[in-house]
Design a protein around this motif. Structure first.
Motif, mmCIF file in Angstrom:
data_model
loop_
_atom_site.group_PDB
_atom_site.id
_atom_site.type_symbol
_atom_site.label_atom_id
_atom_site.label_comp_id
_atom_site.label_asym_id
_atom_site.label_seq_id
_atom_site.Cartn_x
_atom_site.Cartn_y
_atom_site.Cartn_z
ATOM 1 N N VAL A 198 12.732 -78.523 -5.658
ATOM 2 C CA VAL A 198 13.179 -79.877 -5.312
ATOM 3 C C VAL A 198 13.576 -79.948 -3.842
ATOM 4 O O VAL A 198 13.188 -80.871 -3.107
ATOM 5 N N VAL A 199 14.358 -78.964 -3.383
ATOM 6 C CA VAL A 199 14.820 -78.974 -1.993
ATOM 7 C C VAL A 199 13.637 -78.872 -1.031
ATOM 8 O O VAL A 199 13.561 -79.594 -0.029
ATOM 9 N N THR B 99 10.517 -79.699 -1.581
ATOM 10 C CA THR B 99 9.716 -80.925 -1.652
ATOM 11 C C THR B 99 10.312 -82.025 -0.784
ATOM 12 O O THR B 99 9.625 -82.682 0.006
ATOM 13 N N LEU B 100 11.622 -82.227 -0.921
ATOM 14 C CA LEU B 100 12.285 -83.259 -0.120
ATOM 15 C C LEU B 100 12.311 -82.861 1.354
ATOM 16 O O LEU B 100 12.173 -83.714 2.231
ATOM 17 N N CYS C 12 6.629 -87.433 -2.261
ATOM 18 C CA CYS C 12 7.643 -86.393 -2.461
ATOM 19 C C CYS C 12 8.759 -86.899 -3.373
ATOM 20 O O CYS C 12 9.251 -86.171 -4.239
ATOM 21 N N ALA C 13 9.169 -88.161 -3.164
ATOM 22 C CA ALA C 13 10.226 -88.727 -4.001
ATOM 23 C C ALA C 13 9.768 -88.864 -5.451
ATOM 24 O O ALA C 13 10.524 -88.556 -6.388
ATOM 25 N N ASN D 80 7.421 -87.096 -6.949
ATOM 26 C CA ASN D 80 7.303 -85.747 -7.495
ATOM 27 C C ASN D 80 8.666 -85.196 -7.896
ATOM 28 O O ASN D 80 8.836 -84.594 -8.964
ATOM 29 N N THR D 81 9.662 -85.432 -7.038
ATOM 30 C CA THR D 81 11.024 -84.974 -7.348
ATOM 31 C C THR D 81 11.565 -85.682 -8.579
ATOM 32 O O THR D 81 12.206 -85.064 -9.439
ATOM 33 N N LEU E 168 10.076 -84.172 -11.681
ATOM 34 C CA LEU E 168 10.677 -82.867 -11.966
ATOM 35 C C LEU E 168 12.046 -83.022 -12.622
ATOM 36 O O LEU E 168 12.383 -82.327 -13.591
ATOM 37 N N ILE E 169 12.837 -83.962 -12.102
ATOM 38 C CA ILE E 169 14.180 -84.165 -12.653
ATOM 39 C C ILE E 169 14.098 -84.736 -14.065
ATOM 40 O O ILE E 169 14.862 -84.347 -14.963
ATOM 41 N N THR F 198 21.307 -85.401 -9.396
ATOM 42 C CA THR F 198 20.139 -85.849 -8.632
ATOM 43 C C THR F 198 20.490 -86.001 -7.161
ATOM 44 O O THR F 198 19.716 -85.608 -6.277
#
Length: 413
Positions: free
Chosen positions: A94-95, A97-98, A373-374, A376-377, A380-381, A413
């Protein structure tokens, strides 16, 4: 209120004090039951029944003496950090990706801002105008000759002042037997008044310095960054003599921090009078030539004047001085060209004209990448939250409200 604020920073100590107080109450109640003939275990059980739920009492006290919202945020934050430690792979994905989306957007926006959006660090840049030749071809741009600059000074009624500027990247600083190439800005002395600039140290050029017909004064101002890096921010450099391309000049001032010229892509190290060019190359004599289109000319609009009114005055000048204005056209085969007046608050930049459209397209692509990216994140969450449904069911059964669970997930989140 003060005690509640203090509780935010002493919550561990307050929790220990509250536990000690609860323990003392339970021991006193248990001791009373032992006097009545109960065993130690029976006395403690009776004391707990009379006292009620210890956890509920602790929560009630916290609600009364603290800030519930901030307390919940603190606890949820600690729980979120523990969750990240339990799943370091998920947190890293996550980190990263962002970071990819944010880093790319930041880099491109800084470039876009410096070239397309950033104003000159001067007084009221919105009142500045830039004079240049514009042709029919896209992005055609030609600077002005010095004789035309003089005509503009004498004929314009829409500006309160004008100055001429030129960048020279071939100046060499000679010292201690070594030579270093630096970038020099050359300007007429009226630049300081027109831009509203004041030196960080020392003084500026005289008003008429650098203009044709004025004696050449061997003076120089250092840029703030060059002064700090090359001369180690030594104020004693004022009044000292340095040698630039074999011409000795006296340092009279330090330019203000942040100002590095009016051409963003070519920051200057030193500022010299415009007449230095004639002293440097007396055979070229660009200041005397109508055919040398080398100067960036800027002015400051008078109160009540606009760019449109300045453009109208420039058009009238073009009609009054056709030979002077269109001398460049004859050398270019008679191409159509006119004197243009444009907003000058961001300075002059050929990179801005050349790469404006590609930069905007790249900015849009980076924005799209940030959206991806957002998304995708978020997916994942959502996948991680769906795997914790059993945990949420247990917490709900223990009394957690739906809002409390949502707040926990949002904080994670």
């Amino acid at each position: 209120i003060l005690s509640r604020c203090a509780a935010l920073f002493r919550w561990r100590k307050l929790d220990r004090e509250m536990d000690d107080e609860l323990r003392a109450h339970l021991e006193m109640a248990a001791e009373e039951h032992r006097r009545r003939g109960m065993s130690a275990e029976e006395a403690r059980a009776a004391a707990l029944r009379e006292f009620g739920g210890v956890t509920q009492v602790r929560e009630t006290v916290r609600l009364r003496e603290g800030w519930p919202l901030i307390e919940n945020l603190r606890r949820d934050g600690g729980y979120a950090l523990r969750q990240m430690r339990r799943a370091p792979g998920f947190a890293a994905v996550v980190v990263l990706t962002l970071a990819l989306g944010i880093g790319a957007n930041t880099a491109i926006f800084l470039l876009t801002y410096s070239l397309l959006l950033k104003s000159l660090p001067v007084t009221d840049p919105g009142r500045l105008v830039l004079y240049a030749f514009r042709g029919d071809a896209p992005r055609s741009h030609v600077n002005l000759s010095y004789p035309l600059y003089e005509e503009l000074q004498q004929s314009q009624t829409t500006t309160s002042g004008m100055f001429a500027w030129w960048n020279d990247t071939g100046i060499r600083l000679e010292e201690n037997g070594s030579s270093e190439e630096i970038t020099a800005g050359m300007a007429t002395g009226s630049m300081f008044r027109v831009l509203g600039l004041h030196p960080y140290l020392g003084r500026e050029f005289e008003e008429k310095a650098g203009e044709r017909g004025q004696p050449f004064r061997p003076e120089v101002l250092l840029s703030y960054d060059f002064w700090r890096t090359h001369f180690h921010a030594d104020p004693g450099i004022l009044g000292q003599t340095i040698e630039l391309s074999r011409i000795k000049v006296t340092v009279i001032g330090i330019l203000p921090s942040g100002f590095s010229g009016i051409i963003p892509e070519t920051p200057i190290d030193v500022l010299l009078p415009l007449s230095y060019e004639k002293a440097l190359e007396p055979k070229v004599a660009m200041m005397d030539s109508n055919g040398s289109f080398w100067l960036t000319v800027m002015g400051r609009l008078q109160a009540g004047q606009t760019v449109a009114s300045a453009q109208a005055a420039a058009a009238a000048l073009s009609r009054n001085y056709p030979d002077l204005i269109f001398h460049w056209n004859s050398a270019d085969g008679g191409a159509c060209c006119h004197l243009s007046v444009e907003p000058g608050g961001r300075g002059e930049s050929w990179l801005r004209e050349e790469y404006r459209d590609p930069l905007l397209a790249l900015e849009a692509l980076c924005g799209l990448m940030m959206v991806l990216c957002a998304v995708n994140t978020a997916l994942l969450i959502l996948a991680r939250v769906s795997g914790r449904l059993h945990e949420f069911a247990v917490r709900s059964a223990l009394g957690a409200s739906r809002g409390r669970l949502v707040a926990q997930v949002l904080l994670e989140t």
